[in-house]
Design a protein around this motif. Structure first.
Motif, PDB file in Angstrom:
ATOM      1  N   LEU A  21      55.105 -42.172  37.227  1.00  0.00           N
ATOM      2  CA  LEU A  21      56.354 -42.757  37.746  1.00  0.00           C
ATOM      3  C   LEU A  21      56.019 -44.262  38.033  1.00  0.00           C
ATOM      4  O   LEU A  21      56.873 -45.057  37.533  1.00  0.00           O
ATOM      5  N   ILE A  22      55.046 -44.589  38.735  1.00  0.00           N
ATOM      6  CA  ILE A  22      54.691 -46.068  39.034  1.00  0.00           C
ATOM      7  C   ILE A  22      54.448 -46.816  37.997  1.00  0.00           C
ATOM      8  O   ILE A  22      54.881 -47.878  37.927  1.00  0.00           O
ATOM      9  N   ALA A  23      53.579 -46.245  36.968  1.00  0.00           N
ATOM     10  CA  ALA A  23      53.267 -46.880  35.702  1.00  0.00           C
ATOM     11  C   ALA A  23      54.538 -47.519  34.845  1.00  0.00           C
ATOM     12  O   ALA A  23      54.859 -48.321  34.430  1.00  0.00           O
ATOM     13  N   GLY A  24      55.476 -46.274  34.816  1.00  0.00           N
ATOM     14  CA  GLY A  24      56.710 -46.467  34.104  1.00  0.00           C
ATOM     15  C   GLY A  24      57.654 -47.553  34.590  1.00  0.00           C
ATOM     16  O   GLY A  24      58.225 -48.489  34.107  1.00  0.00           O
ATOM     17  N   ARG A  27      56.351 -51.397  34.033  1.00  0.00           N
ATOM     18  CA  ARG A  27      56.711 -51.757  32.813  1.00  0.00           C
ATOM     19  C   ARG A  27      58.107 -52.414  32.826  1.00  0.00           C
ATOM     20  O   ARG A  27      58.320 -53.447  32.378  1.00  0.00           O
ATOM     21  N   MET A  28      59.055 -51.361  33.739  1.00  0.00           N
ATOM     22  CA  MET A  28      60.423 -52.195  33.723  1.00  0.00           C
ATOM     23  C   MET A  28      60.733 -53.500  34.748  1.00  0.00           C
ATOM     24  O   MET A  28      61.243 -54.248  34.302  1.00  0.00           O
ATOM     25  N   VAL A  29      59.998 -53.448  35.860  1.00  0.00           N
ATOM     26  CA  VAL A  29      60.288 -54.348  36.790  1.00  0.00           C
ATOM     27  C   VAL A  29      59.107 -55.479  36.867  1.00  0.00           C
ATOM     28  O   VAL A  29      59.159 -56.417  37.381  1.00  0.00           O
ATOM     29  N   ARG A  30      57.934 -55.011  35.919  1.00  0.00           N
ATOM     30  CA  ARG A  30      56.751 -56.083  35.994  1.00  0.00           C
ATOM     31  C   ARG A  30      56.246 -56.303  37.305  1.00  0.00           C
ATOM     32  O   ARG A  30      55.842 -57.545  37.666  1.00  0.00           O
ATOM     33  N   ASP A  31      56.152 -55.500  38.372  1.00  0.00           N
ATOM     34  CA  ASP A  31      55.801 -55.977  39.745  1.00  0.00           C
ATOM     35  C   ASP A  31      55.224 -54.405  40.267  1.00  0.00           C
ATOM     36  O   ASP A  31      56.195 -53.743  40.631  1.00  0.00           O
ATOM     37  N   LEU A 104      62.265 -47.364  27.919  1.00  0.00           N
ATOM     38  CA  LEU A 104      61.280 -47.114  28.974  1.00  0.00           C
ATOM     39  C   LEU A 104      60.794 -45.583  28.577  1.00  0.00           C
ATOM     40  O   LEU A 104      59.762 -45.369  29.048  1.00  0.00           O
ATOM     41  N   ASP A 105      61.828 -44.694  28.039  1.00  0.00           N
ATOM     42  CA  ASP A 105      61.407 -43.458  28.160  1.00  0.00           C
ATOM     43  C   ASP A 105      60.459 -43.312  26.590  1.00  0.00           C
ATOM     44  O   ASP A 105      59.915 -42.409  26.464  1.00  0.00           O
TER      45      ASP A 105
END
Length: 421
Positions: A21-24, A27-31, A104-105
């Motif tokens: 979850l955190i890894a995905g 990638r989305m928020v870059r933080d 993202l998916d």
């Protein structure tokens, strides 16, 4: 399902799904810090809703969908939204929210491995990398990490906060590096995957002695890494170790969930396919490296067990020699403790006990439960049952894993019974 049962189930799901979850989200928020906050928000929502609506059929997907919505809401509420969309568009050639969701998916590659390379960046200290790994990849609480470091919870909390802030401030990219940068981070990444597997193989706390899914994830990442860096001997050494250790997972607990020690396991039930894969990886490692590194040496030790049909056939003299070599490559009290076990099996418990007694003054092992546990085992073999019982009871007070506590208490009771005869 009662409320407490639902909460325990949610906790188990969180331990399984949180790293992905955190890894995905990273990638989305870059933080990575923001990603963890968003994941925690999804967990809070699950704790509120699932007791009422029931556990979803695919809880991981539910958490991811909820967290992504929170992320999009966050970007809408802040000035970062346009900036993030521009960054994502540059890297993905996307412009719409729907396209971003699909990407993202369906991203080609592995977000978890990207997260590991990110958290292994040299801008972080060794202690910070380890603490962040245990937090993000293994799902341990700050209190659990503090116990493993033998440090104050506040110290570990500050270390994790600083590490996440540093990654954000330094704008560490969420990517798998190449060339020199890959090689510079490789040892740290290997250590993280090793640490991740060990937490699955022998859980720090909780009711279960092992966390098989965490072991499987670490092994999967190791295999991917072997494809990325096929000419690195220690990458294959680590994969060999994880393959062989994984072959025993089904026999490490009984049908009732009780821990089963190595010497009591049914070796006929060890996974022969995983053993063959492990031995093949060890052979590749040996061909690539002149001198075996720490992971290859540990794999060679595991191979000694895997290649014998019964415990009686184990070549303990070779294992003791391999631990001696390991102690020269990576000297540590833990390696010395394991060497003492091998020495005791090869030459008798008296010889192992001499080494163990020297380790009792080692500060780093002061709260390490396996030291009194091993000492209790050797004393028991020597017929010194009262002393052995005392050591097992001391070990019980040091571990926070319920299954391991039960095993140690059982051994203490056996000592008491033998002493009374």
């Amino acid at each position: 399902m009662t409320l407490s049962n639902t909460q325990r189930t949610i906790d188990a799901i969180w331990r399984i799904e949180s790293a992905k979850l955190i890894a995905g989200l990273t990638r989305m928020v870059r933080d990575v810090g923001l990603a963890e906050d968003l994941a925690q928000d999804a967990l809070v929502i699950a704790l509120e809703r699932w007791p009422e609506i029931g556990i979803p059929d695919n809880p991981g997907a539910w958490l991811m969908t909820t967290a992504k919505r929170r992320a999009i809401d966050y970007m809408r509420r802040t000035k970062l939204r346009d900036q993030k969309y521009v960054e994502i568009a540059h890297g993905m050639d996307l412009n719409t929210e729907e396209e971003m969701d699909r990407n993202l998916d369906g991203e080609i590659g592995d977000d978890l491995l990207r997260l590991i390379f990110m958290t292994c960046h040299p801008v972080l200290s060794q202690d910070a990398r380890v603490a962040l790994t245990l937090r993000l990849l293994c799902g341990l609480t700050t209190d659990e990490i503090a116990r493993s470091f033998l440090a104050a919870e506040s110290t570990i909390a500050q270390r994790i906060v600083r590490a996440k802030r540093t990654l954000s401030t330094e704008k560490v990219p969420f990517e798998i590096p190449v060339g020199v940068e890959l090689n510079e981070r490789l040892n740290a990444v290997l250590e993280v995957i090793y640490l991740m597997f060990n937490e699955g193989y022998s859980a720090t706390s909780g009711d279960q002695w092992i966390r098989p899914l965490l072991c499987q994830e670490a092994l999967r990442l190791g295999r991917i890494l072997a494809e990325i860096a096929p000419h690195e001997s220690e990458v294959h050494g680590l994969v060999a170790l994880l393959e062989i250790q994984s072959s025993r997972l089904k026999t490490r607990v009984s049908l009732s969930g009780e821990p089963v020690l190595l010497m009591d396991q049914n070796r006929a039930q060890w996974d022969r396919l995983l053993i063959r894969r492990g031995l093949a990886a060890l052979e590749r490692s040996q061909k690539l490296g002149r001198t075996l590194g720490p992971y290859s040496l540990q794999a060679a030790i595991s191979a000694c067990h895997a290649q014998t049909a019964t415990p009686a056939e184990t070549n303990w003299i070779r294992i003791a020699a391999l631990y001696e070599a390991l102690s020269r490559v990576t000297p540590s009290p833990i390696v010395e403790l394991n060497r003492a076990v091998a020495i005791s099996m090869a030459f008798g418990p008296d010889f192992g006990l001499q080494i163990i007694d020297e380790l009792r003054v080692e500060p780093s092992l002061k709260g390490y439960h396996l030291l009194p546990s091993v000492r209790g085992d050797l004393l028991m073999k020597l017929g010194r049952f009262d002393e052995a019982r005392s050591e097992f009871e001391r070990a019980v007070s040091m571990t926070h894993n319920a299954s391991e506590q039960a095993l140690l208490m059982k051994r203490a009771a056996e000592c008491k019974s033998e002493a009374s005869k």
